[in-house]
Motif scaffolding. Sequence first.
Motif, mmCIF file in Angstrom:
data_model
loop_
_atom_site.group_PDB
_atom_site.id
_atom_site.type_symbol
_atom_site.label_atom_id
_atom_site.label_comp_id
_atom_site.label_asym_id
_atom_site.label_seq_id
_atom_site.Cartn_x
_atom_site.Cartn_y
_atom_site.Cartn_z
ATOM 1 N N GLN A 103 39.955 36.561 27.238
ATOM 2 C CA GLN A 103 39.820 38.021 27.298
ATOM 3 C C GLN A 103 40.676 38.677 26.210
ATOM 4 O O GLN A 103 41.458 39.591 26.465
ATOM 5 C CB GLN A 103 40.209 38.534 28.687
ATOM 6 C CG GLN A 103 39.353 37.984 29.814
ATOM 7 C CD GLN A 103 37.871 38.290 29.627
ATOM 8 O OE1 GLN A 103 37.501 39.331 29.089
ATOM 9 N NE2 GLN A 103 37.027 37.379 30.056
ATOM 10 N N GLY A 133 44.685 37.700 25.705
ATOM 11 C CA GLY A 133 44.546 37.992 27.129
ATOM 12 C C GLY A 133 45.521 37.257 28.018
ATOM 13 O O GLY A 133 45.836 37.719 29.117
ATOM 14 N N ARG A 139 41.395 41.123 23.191
ATOM 15 C CA ARG A 139 40.906 42.468 22.875
ATOM 16 C C ARG A 139 41.283 42.831 21.434
ATOM 17 O O ARG A 139 42.369 42.480 20.980
ATOM 18 C CB ARG A 139 41.506 43.499 23.838
ATOM 19 C CG ARG A 139 41.130 43.302 25.295
ATOM 20 C CD ARG A 139 41.690 44.417 26.167
ATOM 21 N NE ARG A 139 41.125 45.717 25.797
ATOM 22 C CZ ARG A 139 41.575 46.881 26.271
ATOM 23 N NH1 ARG A 139 42.597 46.902 27.116
ATOM 24 N NH2 ARG A 139 41.014 48.009 25.889
ATOM 25 N N PRO A 188 40.225 51.971 27.992
ATOM 26 C CA PRO A 188 38.821 52.096 27.582
ATOM 27 C C PRO A 188 38.360 53.539 27.464
ATOM 28 O O PRO A 188 38.818 54.433 28.198
ATOM 29 C CB PRO A 188 38.072 51.351 28.690
ATOM 30 C CG PRO A 188 39.055 50.351 29.196
ATOM 31 C CD PRO A 188 40.383 51.043 29.124
ATOM 32 N N GLU A 230 43.098 48.506 32.944
ATOM 33 C CA GLU A 230 42.257 47.335 32.738
ATOM 34 C C GLU A 230 41.772 46.774 34.069
ATOM 35 O O GLU A 230 42.501 46.799 35.066
ATOM 36 C CB GLU A 230 43.032 46.229 32.018
ATOM 37 C CG GLU A 230 43.497 46.597 30.625
ATOM 38 C CD GLU A 230 44.189 45.427 29.958
ATOM 39 O OE1 GLU A 230 43.841 45.101 28.823
ATOM 40 O OE2 GLU A 230 45.094 44.828 30.583
ATOM 41 N N ASN A 256 47.308 46.969 34.303
ATOM 42 C CA ASN A 256 47.225 46.247 33.029
ATOM 43 C C ASN A 256 47.826 44.860 33.150
ATOM 44 O O ASN A 256 48.726 44.628 33.952
ATOM 45 C CB ASN A 256 47.951 47.036 31.926
ATOM 46 C CG ASN A 256 49.367 47.436 32.299
ATOM 47 O OD1 ASN A 256 49.607 48.027 33.343
ATOM 48 N ND2 ASN A 256 50.314 47.115 31.441
ATOM 49 N N MET A 305 39.458 42.021 32.164
ATOM 50 C CA MET A 305 39.874 42.377 30.812
ATOM 51 C C MET A 305 41.151 41.671 30.384
ATOM 52 O O MET A 305 41.564 41.801 29.226
ATOM 53 C CB MET A 305 40.057 43.899 30.712
ATOM 54 C CG MET A 305 38.766 44.679 30.839
ATOM 55 S SD MET A 305 39.015 46.475 30.863
ATOM 56 C CE MET A 305 39.521 46.762 29.165
ATOM 57 N N SER A 306 41.800 40.970 31.302
ATOM 58 C CA SER A 306 42.998 40.201 30.987
ATOM 59 C C SER A 306 42.767 38.757 31.393
ATOM 60 O O SER A 306 41.867 38.445 32.156
ATOM 61 C CB SER A 306 44.222 40.758 31.726
ATOM 62 O OG SER A 306 44.698 41.921 31.109
ATOM 63 N N GLU A 317 34.773 50.442 32.197
ATOM 64 C CA GLU A 317 34.323 50.411 30.807
ATOM 65 C C GLU A 317 33.021 51.171 30.588
ATOM 66 O O GLU A 317 32.410 51.052 29.529
ATOM 67 C CB GLU A 317 34.161 48.965 30.337
ATOM 68 C CG GLU A 317 35.467 48.181 30.342
ATOM 69 C CD GLU A 317 35.331 46.786 29.766
ATOM 70 O OE1 GLU A 317 35.428 46.633 28.541
ATOM 71 O OE2 GLU A 317 35.109 45.850 30.562
#
Length: 758
Positions: free
Chosen positions: A512, A185, A514, A520, A503, A543, A507-508, A477
């Motif tokens: 975070q 992340g 992935r 998603p 994102e 993103n 999410m970053s 999400e």
Amino acid sequence: MTDTTISRRAALLGAGAVAAWASSPARALLAQTDAMALPASIEALIGKMTLEEKAGQLQLNAAAWGGGVATALNPPSTGPSFDGQIADAVAGKLTGVFNGNGAEMARRMQQAVMRGSRLKIPLIFAADVIHGHRTIFPVPVAEAASFEPDLAMRTARVAAYEAAGAGIDWTFFPMVDIARDQRWGRTMEGAGEDVMLGRLFAAARVRGFQGKSLAADDAVMACIKHFAAYGAAESGLDYNIVDLSERTLREVYLPPYKAGFDAGAMSGMASFNEINGIPATGNPWLMKQVLRDEWKFPGIIVSDYTGDEEMIAAGFANDGKDAARIAFLAGVDMSMQSNLYALHVPALVREGAVPQELVDRSVRRVLAVKQQLGLFDDPFRRIDKKREKTRSRTKAALALSREAGRKAMVLLKNEGDLLPLDKNRRIALIGPFASGQHDLNGPWVVYGDNNQAVDLVTGLRNAGATNVSTTPGSGVEEPLAGGIDAAVAAAQAADIVVLAIGESEGMSGEAQSRTSITVPAPQMALAEAVAKTGKPIVVLLKNGRGLALEGAVRDAPAILVTWFLGSESGNAIADVLFGACSPSGRLPMSFPYESGQEPYHYDHKATGRPAPAGPREPYKAQWRTAPNAALYPFGHGLTYGKVGYGAITVPATMAWDGRIEIAATITNGGTRACEEVVQLYIRDRVATITRPVRELKAYRKVALAPGASEHVAFTLTREQLQFLGQDLQPTVEPGTFDVWIAPSAQADGAHGTFELVR
């Protein structure tokens, strides 16, 4: 690397380790002239301090009166109240605090210390100022997409101006970790996968934050982090182990740190990760041999948040006291948040487990940076409530945020010249990021406010687009009841769809990681449904990392990477969407075909069975479902022009002590002005250490009017061909080199060869 470190058992022998230290070469270094020499009046303070006060100068804690969202950005902790923290500061138990609540908090703490403490040593105030203070700029990896280190220097200068106006002396930035696994992340905090770009942006950000003088009231001290190789965390999992060769460490991961320190950064931060079994926070090879002995770094090293304490859970220290001893003897001057130094360093000295001379040296370093910051001359030089307001979010700062946002965006695809858009067309703005004061600033923002940022629909309307509808269609999400049906209806009623997906801020960033770097599933379902309407689609990707694009998103005729752009997000995106400016960003990290290719980087080795250029062949270095390449490689990015590369001109040979000029003519055959990032890559075909398939060695950003051409030349020297030989020393060998002047790390562009002759 491991051969040069003492054994773990030896490191844990307390007084025995001290005896070994006393007879070691490191002991002799202490007698040398200190590059951080202090005025006599400040030096005298060290002799007056108790051991507890010395330990206090080596202890940095989170502010009890936190600023903005600071309390949500780190693990929960219990600590004193604000009044209790002031009492600790007055008692000499703290060197300073971080992520506090602005000038008023700093004023109250500093005033209490300067009036009530025994030695009147000023506090230092630190903060996470990662991509802006009140004015928020694009996340660092997005800013690196500009390929303009000067832009990063300018945004850092503004961030320092604002932060210093709010009482902040020290920022925990830049993060210079090379990131080659985009599951991690924290890729959003750095400059991507390339060593050269990482070095340039590290140095530029240091110069921006520190300005011409650290003592200036608009300068803050930079902190190079995370030392070292945090970006190589196994599986892209945050805080995970790192296991790599010393060659890879020195060739790939260390150069950006050194560039930052060479640019004048006076602090560094130990990373959370271990390297080859030894936590960085307890690694004397890193902190002493490399940083101090080889690089001659004179400043301070601080642990990351409870990084010393975390050696206990990692199985490297028995308890807090043991962790404090290991970290301190390894060369970490200051403990962050754990309180381990304040709790245990005095006893460790009294027991003979830690030499007092080493404690004095670390205290001297801390006082030296406080002196360089001008705090002994004026403890309140950056603390001014009026200045805090007048410096915040000025017109010039917001204009720079907009400029940085424009330059950060990367146009991946533009079939049929769908972009730029006609603002008079009916636009269906669809997706979870179509509107609303959320997910605009990006991760790791302590003091900025999404409510003050310009969202997408507002930016489009500000630009004069009046026929714009907004429909979320889905959550980030999770699906929305009836969301896809509403989005399809909106698309059918429009001329064109702008699909704002990707994102969220959550999410970053830190913690975070992935397992799949894709859009998603609920948003993919939305994209597939909208694509079936047959309306032309422009995908706007939000993103903090490179993504593996799939399905309708990958197949959309136009794709624009917009990252997290900060305060002027919507306005900057509108500038590019409607053609007020041509996109000029280039990918600082590759977008792979599939998540399973991670870690992926363009400058990989060929292997003994390289993948063929054409159809797949059995038993080659190639995945079953993807080529050994990126869908969109490092350096890729389109413009609104039509750029072509003429034939390369390169001499047949380079003399051993000479240099050669390599050139090509770059032409814009389109009807719109543009900026092209012209990139120079090399490959050493045969060497005693196998070399990457390509390495970036230089680039130029060239402005081209419609129909214009420019002769772009690069000078290449033997030093630029160097690599680390079998003895890990810089070397270069005669032989054949491929060279490309190209628009990306995978593009052919203009290709030639030359021979280096001795």
